[in-house]
Structure formats: structure tokens, C-alpha cells
Write an enzyme that holds these catalytic residues in place. Structure first.
Site, mmCIF file in Angstrom:
data_model
loop_
_atom_site.group_PDB
_atom_site.id
_atom_site.type_symbol
_atom_site.label_atom_id
_atom_site.label_comp_id
_atom_site.label_asym_id
_atom_site.label_seq_id
_atom_site.Cartn_x
_atom_site.Cartn_y
_atom_site.Cartn_z
ATOM 1 N N SER A 128 -11.599 -1.609 -0.089
ATOM 2 C CA SER A 128 -10.312 -1.717 0.611
ATOM 3 C C SER A 128 -10.522 -2.114 2.061
ATOM 4 C CB SER A 128 -9.567 -0.378 0.549
ATOM 5 O OG SER A 128 -9.005 -0.154 -0.710
ATOM 6 N N HIS A 140 -3.846 5.877 3.429
ATOM 7 C CA HIS A 140 -4.614 4.688 3.049
ATOM 8 C C HIS A 140 -4.032 3.426 3.671
ATOM 9 C CE1 HIS A 140 -6.129 1.449 0.349
ATOM 10 N NE2 HIS A 140 -7.226 2.200 0.331
ATOM 11 N N ASP A 154 0.836 -1.206 0.000
ATOM 12 C CA ASP A 154 0.000 0.000 0.000
ATOM 13 C C ASP A 154 0.871 1.256 0.000
ATOM 14 O OD1 ASP A 154 -2.353 1.815 0.745
ATOM 15 O OD2 ASP A 154 -3.292 -0.158 0.877
#
Length: 528
Positions: free
Chosen positions: A466, A312, A279
Site C-alpha cells: 500500500s 489506512h 480507501d
């Protein structure tokens, strides 16, 4: 030839006339003879002879009948001959006959254009939609029926491409390859999973993407392709929230709020399991994740120009392994942080094929048991091969289906066969409105209004596939702690067999096999 045909027809006509005359000629003779024989008999009475004063003349009836019959036959034959001659003359054109000239080709009818009336409304010209100019696809990465797109974000770099070389090439051969084509090398790396050297190259000014096709025929090149882009699969913007446990409805939906006899089997925490988050990186200074990350990798130079924003990755990691402020699925799992995403000039988080494959290769070398892939993009042969190699080594792959809505198919890498494709549901087990749909969807998990860690010490609610992917990865960590001998296929069967079927009976394009039920999965798939 024609005279011969006329002679044949004339002879046939004469024969036919003679045959017609025979019965007529002999018919009178036969009749007279028959009458004479009949009258030769003596009458039953005696007639007295009568005296005829006129002189008797001999009878000519027979001779006249015979002549008439012969004349009739000859006349009929001549008539037939004359008819045949006339028919032949009609079929033959005259000597001075000339066929008429062919008529000129007919011209198509075109009505005269009408002048528009005063004040008449003219039709609008067709609307032309502008398109982004993208690099052409190289031969070894043929264009797919549909290029997966995420909004208006580009699907590949228009300045860089990737070349994978055959295994075993020494450094001197690699340098010679770069020099032969006059390429501008950006970066090179050796991917141990593939045993290949992968080059990130810049398109030369005098070389178009079409010219790069020639590299595919080079015996040193294994694969040449665009440098594809991938984006995190998070949907709505974060909404600030206080860290109340009541906001985490997911644990109730997943069957993790049980007590009593089930308490023992729910004590799994993922201890001893290594889970890699591929990520944007994980914040080390957030209190929810203190001590959760055991090892880190970054695809970017510390002093480079990359805009690193680990929000994120931090949100995904907090769902999996939060230590405080919120509850994590597997709080004792060992996290591996592979930082491959960066912010581009438009502010979007993006990663390319080259860096993602590097991150996956690093994670596998670090002994990762699970790869969490909470991002989406298009088909990528280089990435697919790396994931296949990782799966063959027993690594469980979990990826997000994507957030482009019902009309979008399942994104890659989730759509690859060895990967568990995850969609998102809300508190009422309804499908996330922006979730991609398709036959590749395998499991559903909570992904709407999920509590996550943000910033340096805050929390917020986020939505997207996600978030749902992080819950599935955490559940796999719990399973591997309880039963470390499970294979990749056995884990997939356990999760799908214990899921709560939400859509049509059986696997469907919306929910796959259904929503994850961790309690049943830990119990071996048996109902509670």
C-alpha cells in the site's frame, strides 16, 4: 457339405495314386526294351552255341514288374484315402459328445484379516481441516481457478449479493424485478460509469445462492455475483516515530534528493492534478494533511452502525500529499477521499464490491486523473468493468500487488490489464518479504518502514505494498503536472522505461520493470 468335402479328397487321392503308379509301371518295360536292343547287336567274336539240357521257359519279368507297379500305386492311393478319412473323423466330435460346463468365475483372493498384536500402534485417522462455508458463485461470475484469499479473512459476503441491471430500465421496472423475486433490498445506486443500476440484496431465507442462478436468465439482469470483500494492503503494525526527515529514505531511492542543474525539473508538486484515494477515508484534523482534501465521499450513513477507522487512508494520503511534519511526494496535489472501507466485527478493515464501485464512479465524476487503489482481493467482474471504463476516460489506475508472500499471485485489482501493479522494496532495494509475486508486477517502490501520519497528530513507520503504491501515484501526479497531455499508456511506458532494473534483466515476477526513478521519469526517461 462334409460328405461333399470327403468325396473331393477321395478323388484327389485316387488321381494322386495313379500318377505315382505310372512311372513305376512303365519303368521295367523301358529297361527291358533298351537291354534287348543293345544285345541284338552282333558280338565282335563268334560264340559257339551251348547246349542246355533243361527245357526253356518263356520270360515273365516284364509282366511281373508291371503288376507290381500297379499294385503299389493302388495301395498308396488307398493309404492316402484311409488317412484322409481318419483325419476327418478326428476333426468331428462323436455323436454323443457333450461339451463340459463352463467353470464358475474365480473369486478374488482375500486374506483373512490379521488381528493387531498386543500393544501395536494403530494408524491415525486422516486429519480433516474445517472450512468456512461460503456462498456459491453465481453463473455469471464463474469460479476462477484460484480464489484469492487474504489469510483467514472471508473473500465474499455470505448474506449479501450484487445484481447489475441492464441500462435504461425505469424505476418501475426495477421495483417490479425486486418484487418478482421477493428480494430484500439493502441499497441501490446508479453507476454513471457503467450506465447501470446496481442493487445490493440480502439472500432470502428460502433462497440459496444456487437458486439465485435463475436470475442470470432474466432479461433485466446484466450481471449477478457475490459481494466480494477487499482489504487494505498494509503489512506490519505502525511503529511510533518522531517526524525526522532522515527517516524518509524513499526520496533518496527515488532520485528526489538531487540538486543543481536538476533542480528545475524536480520542482513539480502535483499542482492542478486530482488524485482519488479509494480507501478508508482521510482524517481532516491531522496537521500533516491540513487543506489537502478538496472533496469527500462516504459509502456509509452518518448515523449508521458502520465502524469508520480512517487510519489506512490517512497513512496513504500522507505519503502522497503531506504538508507538514513529513514530506509528501506531491504536496500540492488535490486529494479526493472516497471512504468505502469500514471495520467488521473482527476488527478488520473491509470493503465490498458494491461500495468500491460506487467510490470509483464518484471519483471519476469528480474529474480524478489518478485512482490510488491500496487494497487487494479476488477477481470481480463488476469492479473490472468499472476500472476499464475509467481507464478509457484517461484515468491512471495504480494498485497494490498484495502482502501474502511469494507463493501468492498478484492480487486484484492490480492484476487487471489497465492497472499499474506495484510491489515494495526496502532501503537497500531488497524485495519486501511479504510482497506477492507474479508476471503482473510492473513497478517497485519503497514500502518498508515508511514514515506515515497516524492518529490525530502522530507519525509512525509502516510497511506494505500500500505504501509503495502511494509513491507511484505521487510520481504520476508529478508527471501529469509537467506533461498533462500524456496518455495512460505513455505514462506507463515512461515509468517502466526509466525504472532501475533490480532483478533479472528485463521484466521479472519480483520487481517488474524495476524500482521507480522519479528523476529519470521527469527527464523523459533519459539517464541522469
Amino acid at each position: 457339405m462334409m460328405k461333399h468335402v470327403i468325396r473331393q479328397k477321395t478323388g484327389v487321392a485316387l488321381i494322386f495314386g495313379a500318377l505315382m503308379a505310372l512311372p513305376v509301371a512303365f519303368a521295367p518295360t523301358f529297361s527291358v526294351a533298351q537291354t534287348y536292343d543293345r544285345y541284338e547287336q552282333k558280338p565282335p567274336y563268334i560264340r559257339k552255341p551251348t547246349r542246355d539240357r533243361r527245357p526253356q521257359r518263356p520270360s515273365r519279368s516284364r509282366d511281373n514288374a508291371t503288376g507290381a507297379a500297379i499294385g503299389f500305386g493302388i495301395g498308396l492311393g488307398l493309404s492316402i484315402i484311409d488317412g484322409a478319412r481318419r483325419q476327418n473323423e478326428m476333426q468331428q466330435p462323436p455323436a454323443n459328445y457333450r461339451p463340459p460346463a463352463a467353470p464358475p468365475p474365480r473369486q478374488g483372493y482375500r486374506p483373512a484379516p490379521r488381528k493387531p498384536q498386543q500393544g501395536a500402534r494403530q494408524p491415525r485417522p486422516p486429519r480433516v481441516t474445517s472450512r468456512i462455508q461460503l456462498p456459491e458463485t453465481l453463473r455469471v461470475a464463474r469460479a476462477k481457478p484460484r480464489i484469492y484469499s487474504i489469510g483467514d479473512k472471508p473473500w465474499a459476503s455470505d448474506t449479501e449479493f450484487v445484481v447489475a441491471l441492464y441500462p435504461g430500465l425505469p424505476d418501475s421496472a426495477i421495483d417490479a424485478f425486486i418484487a418478482d423475486y421477493g428480494l430484500d433490498l439493502i441499497e441501490r445506486t446508479r453507476i454513471k460509469l457503467l450506465d447501470q443500476v446496481v442493487l445490493k440484496l440480502r439472500y432470502p431465507e428460502d433462497m440459496s445462492p444456487r437458486d439465485v442462478l435463475d436470475m442470470a436468465t432474466d432479461i433485466r439482469v446484466f450481471r449477478a455475483q457475490p459481494d466480494y470483500f477487499y482489504y487494505p494492503s498494509s503489512g506490519e503494525q505502525s511503529r511510533a516515530s518522531v517526524p525526522y526527515a532522515g527517516l524518509q529514505y524513499a526520496f533518496d531511492r527515488l532520485g528526489l534528493e538531487q540538486s543543481g542543474a536538476q533542480a528545475n525539473r524536480l520542482e513539480a508538486s502535483g499542482e492542478g492534478v486530482r488524485l482519488a484515494v479509494i480507501d478508508s477515508g482521510i482524517r481532516s484534523d491531522h496537521p500533516a494533511l491540513t487543506g489537502a482534501v478538496s472533496s469527500r465521499f462516504t459509502a456509509f450513513e452518518p448515523t449508521g452502525e458502520a465502524q469508520l477507522v480512517p487510519e489506512h487512508g490517512t497513512a496513504v494520503a500522507s505519503i502522497i500529499a503531506a504538508q507538514s511534519g513529513m514530506r509528501g511526494m506531491a504536496r500540492n496535489v488535490s486529494l479526493l477521499s472516497a471512504q468505502v472501507f469500514q471495520a467488521n466485527a473482527q476488527g478488520n478493515m473491509v470493503a465490498d464490491s458494491f461500495d468500491i464501485v460506487r467510490g470509483i464512479d464518484w471519483a471519476v465524476q469528480q474529474g480524478a486523473d489518478i485512482l490510488n487503489l491500496s487494497f487487494a482481493g479476488g477477481r470481480d467482474d463488476l469492479l473490472e468493468m468499472a476500472l476499464l471504463k475509467a481507464s478509457e476516460k484517461g484515468v491512471v489506475l495504480v494498485a497494490a500487488a498484495g502482502n501474502e508472500g511469494a507463493d501468492a499471485p498478484v492480487a486484484f485489482p492490480a492484476a487487471y490489464a489497465p492497472v499499474i501493479a506495484v510491489t515494495a522494496t526496502d532501503e537497500e532495494d531488497a524485495l519486501y518479504v511479504f510482497a506477492n509475486q507474479g508476471d503482473d508486477v510492473e513497478l517497485a517502490a519503497p514500502g518498508v518502514d515508511i514514515l506515515v501520519a497516524v492518529g490525530t497528530n502522530g507519525f509512525a513507520l509502516q510497511s506494505g505494498t500500500s505504501m509503495a503504491t502511494a509513491y507511484i501515484s505521487g510520481a504520476v501526479a508529478l508527471l501529469l503536472q509537467k506533461e498533462p497531455e500524456l496518455s495512460v499508456e505513455e505514462i506507463k511506458q515512461r515509468l517502466s522505461g526509466s525504472a532501475l532494473d533490480l532483478g533479472p534483466q528485463g521484466k521479472d515476477p519480483l520487481f517488474g520493470y524495476g524500482r521507480l526513478d522519479v528523476s529519470r521519469a521527469l527527464a523523459g526517461g533519459e539517464p541522469d
